[in-house]
Design a protein around this motif. Structure first.
Motif, PDB file in Angstrom:
ATOM      1  N   UNK A 121       0.957  -1.179   0.265  1.00 47.21           N
ATOM      2  CA  UNK A 121       0.208  -0.200  -0.125  1.00 47.21           C
ATOM      3  C   UNK A 121       0.743   1.408  -0.380  1.00 47.21           C
ATOM      4  N   UNK A 122       0.557   1.945  -1.091  1.00 51.29           N
ATOM      5  CA  UNK A 122       1.517   3.477  -0.793  1.00 51.29           C
ATOM      6  C   UNK A 122       0.156   4.028  -1.634  1.00 51.29           C
ATOM      7  N   UNK A 123       0.646   5.615  -0.738  1.00 52.93           N
ATOM      8  CA  UNK A 123       0.178   6.944  -0.608  1.00 52.93           C
ATOM      9  C   UNK A 123       0.199   7.801  -2.306  1.00 52.93           C
ATOM     10  N   UNK A 124       0.101   8.162  -2.956  1.00 51.98           N
ATOM     11  CA  UNK A 124       0.226   8.914  -4.373  1.00 51.98           C
ATOM     12  C   UNK A 124      -0.379  10.297  -3.727  1.00 51.98           C
ATOM     13  N   UNK A 125      -0.649  10.778  -3.013  1.00 54.25           N
ATOM     14  CA  UNK A 125      -1.426  12.392  -3.691  1.00 54.25           C
ATOM     15  C   UNK A 125      -2.491  12.306  -2.461  1.00 54.25           C
ATOM     16  N   UNK A 126      -1.918  13.583  -1.376  1.00 58.00           N
ATOM     17  CA  UNK A 126      -3.279  14.081  -0.483  1.00 58.00           C
ATOM     18  C   UNK A 126      -3.850  15.977  -0.976  1.00 58.00           C
ATOM     19  N   UNK A 127      -4.993  15.355  -1.244  1.00 55.63           N
ATOM     20  CA  UNK A 127      -6.086  16.564  -1.312  1.00 55.63           C
ATOM     21  C   UNK A 127      -7.007  16.895  -0.041  1.00 55.63           C
ATOM     22  N   UNK A 128      -6.871  18.363   0.295  1.00 57.10           N
ATOM     23  CA  UNK A 128      -6.994  19.004   1.935  1.00 57.10           C
ATOM     24  C   UNK A 128      -7.986  20.125   1.356  1.00 57.10           C
ATOM     25  N   UNK A 129      -9.150  19.721   1.455  1.00 54.57           N
ATOM     26  CA  UNK A 129      -9.760  20.806   1.628  1.00 54.57           C
ATOM     27  C   UNK A 129     -10.947  21.744   2.881  1.00 54.57           C
ATOM     28  N   UNK A 130     -10.504  22.679   2.812  1.00 53.68           N
ATOM     29  CA  UNK A 130     -10.462  24.001   3.800  1.00 53.68           C
ATOM     30  C   UNK A 130     -12.268  24.384   2.796  1.00 53.68           C
ATOM     31  N   UNK A 131     -13.405  24.644   4.878  1.00 54.13           N
ATOM     32  CA  UNK A 131     -14.454  25.020   4.347  1.00 54.13           C
ATOM     33  C   UNK A 131     -14.947  25.881   5.352  1.00 54.13           C
ATOM     34  N   UNK A 132     -15.902  27.013   5.410  1.00 54.24           N
ATOM     35  CA  UNK A 132     -15.873  27.162   5.897  1.00 54.24           C
ATOM     36  C   UNK A 132     -14.413  28.117   7.639  1.00 54.24           C
ATOM     37  N   UNK A 133     -14.713  28.194   8.424  1.00 56.49           N
ATOM     38  CA  UNK A 133     -13.924  28.959   9.524  1.00 56.49           C
ATOM     39  C   UNK A 133     -12.062  28.403   9.064  1.00 56.49           C
ATOM     40  N   UNK A 134     -11.996  26.985   8.935  1.00 56.09           N
ATOM     41  CA  UNK A 134     -10.668  26.874   8.857  1.00 56.09           C
ATOM     42  C   UNK A 134     -10.239  27.391   7.197  1.00 56.09           C
ATOM     43  N   UNK A 135     -11.314  28.233   6.611  1.00 59.06           N
ATOM     44  CA  UNK A 135      -9.834  28.651   6.066  1.00 59.06           C
ATOM     45  C   UNK A 135      -9.237  29.834   6.343  1.00 59.06           C
ATOM     46  N   UNK A 136      -9.648  30.267   7.166  1.00 58.09           N
ATOM     47  CA  UNK A 136      -8.796  31.073   7.858  1.00 58.09           C
ATOM     48  C   UNK A 136      -6.822  30.527   8.934  1.00 58.09           C
ATOM     49  N   UNK A 137      -6.933  28.786   8.730  1.00 58.38           N
ATOM     50  CA  UNK A 137      -5.954  28.641   9.071  1.00 58.38           C
ATOM     51  C   UNK A 137      -4.780  28.103   8.146  1.00 58.38           C
ATOM     52  N   UNK A 138      -3.508  28.597   7.956  1.00 52.98           N
ATOM     53  CA  UNK A 138      -2.210  28.913   8.140  1.00 52.98           C
ATOM     54  C   UNK A 138      -2.951  26.945   7.032  1.00 52.98           C
ATOM     55  N   UNK A 139      -2.774  27.064   5.190  1.00 55.26           N
ATOM     56  CA  UNK A 139      -2.570  26.206   4.821  1.00 55.26           C
ATOM     57  C   UNK A 139      -0.624  25.076   4.731  1.00 55.26           C
ATOM     58  N   UNK A 140      -0.081  26.361   4.269  1.00 54.31           N
ATOM     59  CA  UNK A 140       1.349  25.343   4.701  1.00 54.31           C
ATOM     60  C   UNK A 140       2.186  24.937   5.762  1.00 54.31           C
ATOM     61  N   UNK A 141       1.111  25.012   6.599  1.00 53.54           N
ATOM     62  CA  UNK A 141       1.079  24.605   8.457  1.00 53.54           C
ATOM     63  C   UNK A 141       0.916  22.519   7.813  1.00 53.54           C
ATOM     64  N   UNK A 142      -0.894  23.318   7.392  1.00 50.15           N
ATOM     65  CA  UNK A 142      -1.519  21.953   7.348  1.00 50.15           C
ATOM     66  C   UNK A 142      -0.789  20.575   6.081  1.00 50.15           C
ATOM     67  N   UNK A 143       0.028  20.950   5.581  1.00 40.80           N
ATOM     68  CA  UNK A 143       0.569  20.708   4.544  1.00 40.80           C
ATOM     69  C   UNK A 143       1.919  19.985   4.433  1.00 40.80           C
ATOM     70  N   UNK A 144       2.495  21.279   5.893  1.00 38.94           N
ATOM     71  CA  UNK A 144       4.121  20.456   6.333  1.00 38.94           C
ATOM     72  C   UNK A 144       3.562  19.364   7.165  1.00 38.94           C
ATOM     73  N   UNK A 145       2.320  19.349   8.275  1.00 37.28           N
ATOM     74  CA  UNK A 145       2.464  18.087   8.936  1.00 37.28           C
ATOM     75  C   UNK A 145       1.769  16.909   8.444  1.00 37.28           C
ATOM     76  N   UNK A 146       0.981  16.983   6.905  1.00 37.66           N
ATOM     77  CA  UNK A 146       0.569  15.684   6.765  1.00 37.66           C
ATOM     78  C   UNK A 146       1.422  15.464   5.678  1.00 37.66           C
ATOM     79  N   UNK A 147       2.135  15.881   5.173  1.00 39.12           N
ATOM     80  CA  UNK A 147       3.517  15.672   4.722  1.00 39.12           C
ATOM     81  C   UNK A 147       4.375  14.686   5.176  1.00 39.12           C
TER      82      UNK A 147
END
Length: 158
Positions: A121-147
């Protein structure tokens, strides 16, 4: 065309007369009615066999079978495991992101694209959609965390 209509009417009439004279509670009445219905259906479908392949139905499914890849049991098994792995990973990533970034689960959607190649099993891609109040979060921090968790680049969208 005239012969076809006459044979269709004849088959329907015979089926109707036979079912009319059957006793209502007899054990064979259902079987006889079904046989009569099959006769009417075959009379309805009679022109189809002659028009498409002159009555020879032996190779009628060959184009479909040639274009459809046949999956072995092992491929099917790995496909099911991949789908389950994707769903579980999406669920767990959603929980971890919500916990670490104080995001409500209704304001985020996680999509994982994975592959089970040779049973691995290998992960090829992860996509995260931010909606509502989550758009105020820093997406780069979330991307770094998931990576750091998954080991592949992550895309964020709004």
């Amino acid at each position: 065309m005239k012969e076809y209509i006459i044979s269709l009417i004849g088959a329907s009439l015979i089926a109707g007369i036979v079912s009319l004279f059957l006793p209502e509670g007899s054990s064979n009445s259902k079987a006889v009615k079904m046989l009569a219905a099959l006769c009417v259906i075959s009379a309805l479908a009679a022109p189809l066999s002659g028009a498409s392949c002159d009555g020879d139905l032996s190779g009628i499914f060959d184009p479909i079978l040639e274009s459809t890849p046949q999956l072995g049991a092992e491929d099917e098994y790995y496909g099911i495991l991949t789908e389950l792995g994707q769903k579980e990973l999406e669920k767990k990533l959603t929980e971890l992101i919500c916990e670490n970034f104080s995001i409500d689960e209704n304001n985020i959607s996680v999509s994982v694209e994975a592959l089970a190649d040779g049973g691995e099993f290998s992960v090829r891609r992860v996509a995260i959609g931010l909606h509502g109040a989550a758009v105020f979060c820093n997406p780069y921090d979330i991307e770094e965390f998931v990576t750091s968790l998954v080991g592949v680049d992550c895309d964020t969208y709004y």
